[in-house]
Scaffold this motif. Structure first.
Motif, PDB file in Angstrom:
ATOM      1  N   ARG A   1       0.623  -1.288  -0.075  1.00  0.00           N
ATOM      2  CA  ARG A   1      -0.163   0.060  -0.202  1.00  0.00           C
ATOM      3  C   ARG A   1       0.986   1.226   0.026  1.00  0.00           C
ATOM      4  NH1 ARG A   1      -1.603   0.282   4.539  1.00  0.00           N
ATOM      5  NH2 ARG A   1      -3.367   1.706   4.387  1.00  0.00           N
TER       6      ARG A   1
ATOM      7  N   ALA B   1      -6.252   7.181  -5.578  1.00  0.00           N
ATOM      8  CA  ALA B   1      -6.720   6.080  -6.685  1.00  0.00           C
ATOM      9  C   ALA B   1      -7.077   6.556  -7.916  1.00  0.00           C
ATOM     10  CB  ALA B   1      -7.331   4.974  -6.049  1.00  0.00           C
TER      11      ALA B   1
ATOM     12  N   GLU C   1      -3.853   5.723 -10.894  1.00  0.00           N
ATOM     13  CA  GLU C   1      -4.164   4.862 -11.880  1.00  0.00           C
ATOM     14  C   GLU C   1      -2.605   4.022 -12.344  1.00  0.00           C
ATOM     15  OE1 GLU C   1      -8.020   6.831 -13.761  1.00  0.00           O
ATOM     16  OE2 GLU C   1      -5.950   7.182 -14.589  1.00  0.00           O
TER      17      GLU C   1
ATOM     18  N   THR D   1      -1.720   1.456  -9.639  1.00  0.00           N
ATOM     19  CA  THR D   1      -2.662   0.280  -9.747  1.00  0.00           C
ATOM     20  C   THR D   1      -2.206  -0.473 -10.951  1.00  0.00           C
ATOM     21  OG1 THR D   1      -5.063   1.763  -8.837  1.00  0.00           O
ATOM     22  CG2 THR D   1      -5.107  -0.429 -10.286  1.00  0.00           C
ATOM     23  N   ARG D   2      -1.982   0.020 -12.177  1.00  0.00           N
ATOM     24  CA  ARG D   2      -1.416  -0.719 -13.033  1.00  0.00           C
ATOM     25  C   ARG D   2      -0.123  -1.416 -12.881  1.00  0.00           C
ATOM     26  NH1 ARG D   2      -2.145   2.306 -18.763  1.00  0.00           N
ATOM     27  NH2 ARG D   2      -1.450   0.481 -19.653  1.00  0.00           N
TER      28      ARG D   2
ATOM     29  N   GLY E   1      -1.399  -1.068  -4.060  1.00  0.00           N
ATOM     30  CA  GLY E   1      -2.386  -0.446  -3.662  1.00  0.00           C
ATOM     31  C   GLY E   1      -2.107   0.982  -3.192  1.00  0.00           C
ATOM     32  N   ASN E   2      -3.277   1.645  -2.801  1.00  0.00           N
ATOM     33  CA  ASN E   2      -3.145   3.307  -2.687  1.00  0.00           C
ATOM     34  C   ASN E   2      -3.758   3.401  -1.345  1.00  0.00           C
ATOM     35  OD1 ASN E   2      -3.355   6.104  -2.401  1.00  0.00           O
ATOM     36  ND2 ASN E   2      -3.057   6.098  -4.732  1.00  0.00           N
TER      37      ASN E   2
END
Length: 292
Positions: free
Chosen positions: A157, A171, A177, A180-181, A185-186
């Motif tokens: 995270r 996020a 983004e 995420t790619r 996590g965020n």
């Protein structure tokens, strides 16, 4: 046979439709990501002025500067006689420029979809036929960066600090983004918006596994109340970016693939510290159960 100039009509992110008799030849850009996008589309030569933060590619550094991105100088812009001024929707100069008869296109690039959409609009404005190819190369670069990461980072995270306010990359932002790619996590969920200002206690409670921060922001981390308890700081999982790297990371434009590669390099470099921290925690746990 002489080519007839084709009229162009662009609706910007204010939902204002701007008409051009032909593609603009004199452009002022007061947002670095838009400056970089014009150049990525092959039309750096049409830029006649930029904001003080536009510094890439190197050629734009020699252009007249018209002030800051949020509040550029009206007289300085008018003196350059632009066919159009490109700016953020948050820039406060649009109405004053329009009163002077200067055309304005205001864009709001928060997400990767926004970057794609704005690139297409600029391609239409500049009559560039291969914009989708340029976008695909950017998008493929992010995918390629993700493939360089081990599966061990997938549950991490991350807290990405955009400014010392602190503002974070949530996020739903183009930075979030990309994270995420990359498979991580965020600590800031999408429902808090792209770049929310956080209560510092929120970050302490979230206890991120890794922190991404600029050199300027890093200097204040140890003195922030309660931050010494954050796992990422205790176990040296902080990626500190130079000013040049930060420019790449926080600009929603054609260097997003380079930004993904910088983030991926950071994540790979901290894998061993994460494993060491886990092993240390296991040892401490075993030792705490011993009777002396």
């Amino acid at each position: 046979m002489m080519k007839v100039a084709k009229a162009i009509e662009i609706t910007d992110d204010r939902q204002v439709t701007v008409h051009f008799k032909h593609a603009p030849q004199r452009i002022v850009s007061v947002l670095p990501s838009l400056t970089e996008s014009v150049c990525a589309l092959g039309h750096c030569a049409r830029l006649v002025g930029v904001d003080r933060y536009s510094n890439f590619p190197i050629s734009v550094r020699s252009l007249p500067q018209v002030g800051g991105s949020l509040d550029p100088g009206i007289e300085a812009i008018a003196a350059l006689k632009p066919d159009v001024v490109l700016m953020s929707t948050s820039t406060r100069a649009a109405e004053r420029l329009q009163v002077l008869g200067i055309k304005v296109l205001a864009m709001n690039p928060d997400s990767q979809a926004d970057v794609h959409r704005i690139l297409l609009k600029l391609g239409q404005l500049l009559e560039v036929p291969n914009v989708e190819k340029i976008w695909r190369e950017m998008d493929d670069g992010i995918t390629a960066a993700a493939k360089t990461l081990p599966s061990s980072v997938k549950n991490w995270r991350v807290y990405f600090e955009v400014s010392t306010a602190p503002h974070a990359a949530g996020a739903s932002s183009f930075i979030g983004e990309t994270l995420t790619r990359l498979g991580v996590g965020n600590i800031v969920p999408a429902n808090q918006g792209p770049f929310p200002k956080l209560n510092p206690e929120y970050i302490v409670r979230a206890n991120p596994d890794l922190i991404m921060v600029s050199e300027r922001g890093y200097a204040s981390l140890p003195t922030r109340p309660g931050w010494s308890s954050i796992q990422a700081l205790r176990e040296n999982r902080v990626c500190v970016y130079s000013a040049a790297e930060s420019d790449v990371l926080v600009r929603p434009g054609p260097r997003m693939a380079e930004a993904a590669a910088i983030m991926a390099k950071c994540l790979r470099s901290k894998v061993s510290t994460k494993e060491a921290g886990k092993e240390s925690s296991n040892v401490s746990s075993r030792d705490s159960g011993k009777t002396i």
